[in-house]
Motif scaffolding. Sequence first.
Motif, mmCIF file in Angstrom:
data_model
loop_
_atom_site.group_PDB
_atom_site.id
_atom_site.type_symbol
_atom_site.label_atom_id
_atom_site.label_comp_id
_atom_site.label_asym_id
_atom_site.label_seq_id
_atom_site.Cartn_x
_atom_site.Cartn_y
_atom_site.Cartn_z
ATOM 1 N N THR A 1 16.547 1.855 0.270
ATOM 2 C CA THR A 1 17.257 1.484 1.320
ATOM 3 C C THR A 1 18.164 1.094 0.931
ATOM 4 O OG1 THR A 1 14.978 1.438 2.446
ATOM 5 C CG2 THR A 1 17.111 0.333 3.571
ATOM 6 N N GLY A 2 18.042 0.262 -0.325
ATOM 7 C CA GLY A 2 19.068 -0.281 -0.241
ATOM 8 C C GLY A 2 20.495 0.689 -0.817
ATOM 9 N N THR B 1 21.878 -4.960 9.481
ATOM 10 C CA THR B 1 21.313 -4.631 9.845
ATOM 11 C C THR B 1 20.032 -3.661 9.114
ATOM 12 O OG1 THR B 1 22.485 -4.115 11.481
ATOM 13 C CG2 THR B 1 19.660 -3.178 11.579
ATOM 14 N N GLY B 2 19.929 -2.672 7.940
ATOM 15 C CA GLY B 2 19.349 -2.667 6.771
ATOM 16 C C GLY B 2 18.692 -3.596 5.744
ATOM 17 N N PHE B 3 19.498 -4.709 5.930
ATOM 18 C CA PHE B 3 19.585 -5.235 4.535
ATOM 19 C C PHE B 3 18.170 -6.101 5.855
ATOM 20 C CE2 PHE B 3 22.772 -4.531 1.951
ATOM 21 C CZ PHE B 3 21.930 -4.738 0.484
ATOM 22 N N GLN C 1 11.676 -10.536 -3.224
ATOM 23 C CA GLN C 1 11.758 -9.431 -4.905
ATOM 24 C C GLN C 1 12.453 -8.250 -3.784
ATOM 25 O OE1 GLN C 1 9.254 -11.686 -4.244
ATOM 26 N NE2 GLN C 1 7.899 -11.952 -5.891
ATOM 27 N N ARG C 2 12.057 -7.835 -2.432
ATOM 28 C CA ARG C 2 12.958 -6.497 -1.403
ATOM 29 C C ARG C 2 13.878 -7.007 -0.958
ATOM 30 N NH1 ARG C 2 8.530 -7.528 2.157
ATOM 31 N NH2 ARG C 2 9.790 -8.282 3.529
ATOM 32 N N LEU D 1 19.486 -4.805 -2.683
ATOM 33 C CA LEU D 1 20.236 -5.293 -3.410
ATOM 34 C C LEU D 1 21.299 -4.479 -4.626
ATOM 35 C CD1 LEU D 1 23.364 -7.022 -3.013
ATOM 36 C CD2 LEU D 1 22.531 -8.759 -4.754
ATOM 37 N N ILE D 2 20.415 -4.692 -5.344
ATOM 38 C CA ILE D 2 19.567 -3.547 -6.588
ATOM 39 C C ILE D 2 20.745 -1.620 -6.502
ATOM 40 C CG2 ILE D 2 18.947 -2.368 -9.226
ATOM 41 C CD1 ILE D 2 17.689 -5.313 -8.631
ATOM 42 N N GLY D 3 19.725 -1.450 -5.521
ATOM 43 C CA GLY D 3 19.866 -0.302 -5.163
ATOM 44 C C GLY D 3 21.326 -0.012 -4.336
ATOM 45 N N PHE D 4 21.706 -0.837 -3.447
ATOM 46 C CA PHE D 4 23.264 -1.093 -3.060
ATOM 47 C C PHE D 4 23.999 -0.898 -4.066
ATOM 48 C CE2 PHE D 4 27.218 -3.080 -1.421
ATOM 49 C CZ PHE D 4 27.311 -2.030 0.093
ATOM 50 N N VAL D 5 23.589 -1.619 -4.805
ATOM 51 C CA VAL D 5 24.780 -1.499 -6.184
ATOM 52 C C VAL D 5 25.227 -0.238 -7.116
ATOM 53 C CG1 VAL D 5 25.725 -3.214 -8.381
ATOM 54 C CG2 VAL D 5 25.262 -4.600 -6.045
ATOM 55 N N ILE D 6 23.814 -0.061 -6.869
ATOM 56 C CA ILE D 6 23.085 1.523 -7.384
ATOM 57 C C ILE D 6 24.030 1.981 -7.146
ATOM 58 C CG2 ILE D 6 22.195 3.433 -8.521
ATOM 59 C CD1 ILE D 6 19.925 1.112 -8.981
ATOM 60 N N ALA D 7 24.591 2.425 -5.861
ATOM 61 C CA ALA D 7 24.410 3.368 -5.084
ATOM 62 C C ALA D 7 26.672 3.202 -4.796
ATOM 63 C CB ALA D 7 24.645 3.357 -3.453
#
Length: 105
Positions: free
Chosen positions: A15-16, A57-59, A73-74, A79-85
Motif C-alpha cells: 500500500t505504501g 487517506t491511505g496512511f 509496524q504497519r 512509510l518504507i514502501g512510500f520511500v521505495i516508490a
Amino acid sequence: MNLNFMIELIVSLGTGMLLGAIFFGGLWMTVKKIDKVRQPWLLFLVSSLSRTLITLTGFWFVGIWLSEAGRWQRMTLCLIGFVIARHICTRLVGTENRSVHRESV
C-alpha cells in the motif's frame, strides 16, 4: 508472529508503494503538463491537494486497519514502501531525462 499479521505487514508495504507511485507519478505528470495549461497555479494547487489527500487517506486507513495491535509496524512499513516508490520514480524519471537529453544534443 502469526500468518495474518505477516500478511497485514506485506499489504501495508504494498500500500505504501502504491501511495508513493500515485503521489510521485502525479507530481511528474503535473510537472510535464504545467507549461501547457493557461493557469498553471490552478493545476499545481489541485494536483498538490489531491495527491496529499489521497496519500494521507491511505496512511490513515493503514493506521486504523483491523485492530490497534501492530499499528506502528504497519505504519512504518507503509512509510518504507512510500520511500521505495520515491526512489523507483526518481530512477525512472532520471532515465527518461537522460534519454531526452541525449536526443536533443
